[in-house]
Scaffold this motif. Structure first.
Motif, PDB file in Angstrom:
ATOM      1  N   ILE A   1     -19.139  16.265  21.953  1.00 53.35           N
ATOM      2  CA  ILE A   1     -19.120  14.939  21.326  1.00 53.35           C
ATOM      3  C   ILE A   1     -19.243  13.844  22.378  1.00 53.35           C
ATOM      4  O   ILE A   1     -20.096  12.958  22.278  1.00 53.35           O
ATOM      5  N   PHE A   2     -18.424  13.896  23.416  1.00 56.32           N
ATOM      6  CA  PHE A   2     -18.455  12.837  24.411  1.00 56.32           C
ATOM      7  C   PHE A   2     -19.665  12.943  25.332  1.00 56.32           C
ATOM      8  O   PHE A   2     -20.166  11.925  25.822  1.00 56.32           O
TER       9      PHE A   2
ATOM     10  N   ALA B   1     -10.782  22.593  20.808  1.00 58.65           N
ATOM     11  CA  ALA B   1     -10.505  21.271  21.369  1.00 58.65           C
ATOM     12  C   ALA B   1     -11.458  20.949  22.512  1.00 58.65           C
ATOM     13  O   ALA B   1     -12.097  19.890  22.521  1.00 58.65           O
ATOM     14  N   TYR B   2     -11.578  21.848  23.470  1.00 59.72           N
ATOM     15  CA  TYR B   2     -12.425  21.580  24.630  1.00 59.72           C
ATOM     16  C   TYR B   2     -13.908  21.536  24.263  1.00 59.72           C
ATOM     17  O   TYR B   2     -14.626  20.610  24.636  1.00 59.72           O
TER      18      TYR B   2
ATOM     19  N   SER C   1     -15.541  21.086  21.352  1.00 58.51           N
ATOM     20  CA  SER C   1     -15.965  19.985  20.493  1.00 58.51           C
ATOM     21  C   SER C   1     -15.929  18.653  21.246  1.00 58.51           C
ATOM     22  O   SER C   1     -16.866  17.847  21.131  1.00 58.51           O
ATOM     23  N   CYS C   2     -14.892  18.422  22.007  1.00 57.06           N
ATOM     24  CA  CYS C   2     -14.792  17.143  22.716  1.00 57.06           C
ATOM     25  C   CYS C   2     -15.849  17.016  23.805  1.00 57.06           C
ATOM     26  O   CYS C   2     -16.409  15.935  24.010  1.00 57.06           O
TER      27      CYS C   2
ATOM     28  N   VAL D   1      -9.915  14.329  26.713  1.00 56.05           N
ATOM     29  CA  VAL D   1      -9.529  14.224  25.301  1.00 56.05           C
ATOM     30  C   VAL D   1      -9.251  15.615  24.733  1.00 56.05           C
ATOM     31  O   VAL D   1      -8.317  15.797  23.939  1.00 56.05           O
ATOM     32  N   GLY D   2     -10.033  16.609  25.159  1.00 58.43           N
ATOM     33  CA  GLY D   2      -9.787  17.986  24.728  1.00 58.43           C
ATOM     34  C   GLY D   2      -8.427  18.480  25.176  1.00 58.43           C
ATOM     35  O   GLY D   2      -7.734  19.193  24.438  1.00 58.43           O
TER      36      GLY D   2
ATOM     37  N   GLY E   1     -14.580  13.978  27.734  1.00 63.51           N
ATOM     38  CA  GLY E   1     -14.421  15.032  26.738  1.00 63.51           C
ATOM     39  C   GLY E   1     -13.373  16.055  27.138  1.00 63.51           C
ATOM     40  O   GLY E   1     -12.587  16.516  26.309  1.00 63.51           O
TER      41      GLY E   1
ATOM     42  N   PHE F   1      -5.892  16.929  22.848  1.00 61.90           N
ATOM     43  CA  PHE F   1      -5.882  17.629  21.560  1.00 61.90           C
ATOM     44  C   PHE F   1      -5.225  19.004  21.672  1.00 61.90           C
ATOM     45  O   PHE F   1      -4.512  19.441  20.780  1.00 61.90           O
TER      46      PHE F   1
END
Length: 113
Positions: free
Chosen positions: A92-93, A85-86, A88-89, A71-72, A68, A75
């Protein structure tokens, strides 16, 4: 400075209070059941997790959080706002890691039976 200390103190005392009330209430309930003649096996009827399952849960959660963050970062470098970005990722992950852990533990339980 004083507000930070006060907020931290309130948070930790609230957590301690909830845990203390939970444990004392559970103890009183169990003592009342024993006094009324309930069998002690009643308290051990819950599902027990092994140490390996706990480690699997923590490992997959940590892997999910790490992915996460990566990926953040992608993004964020792509133009998304940093906090969105950080955050949410990571959630989610991390959730995907916990879900994978649930399915893997369920599969391992079926194999053991």
């Amino acid at each position: 400075m004083a507000e930070t200390i006060l907020v931290t103190l309130i948070i930790f005392s609230s957590i301690f209070g909830v845990i203390y009330i939970f444990l004392t209430t559970r103890n009183k309930e169990r003592l009342a059941l024993i006094e009324n003649g309930a069998d002690a096996k009643l308290f051990n009827s819950g599902k027990k997790y092994s140490f390996g399952q706990f480690i699997l849960n923590i490992a997959l959660l940590a892997i999910g959080i790490g992915v996460g963050v990566l990926v953040g970062t992608m993004f964020y470098s792509g133009g998304m706002e940093e906090s969105v970005a950080y955050t949410s990722c990571i959630f989610i992950f991390g959730g995907i890691g916990l879900m994978a852990s649930f399915f893997m533990n369920r599969k391992l339980e079926k194999e053991d039976k």
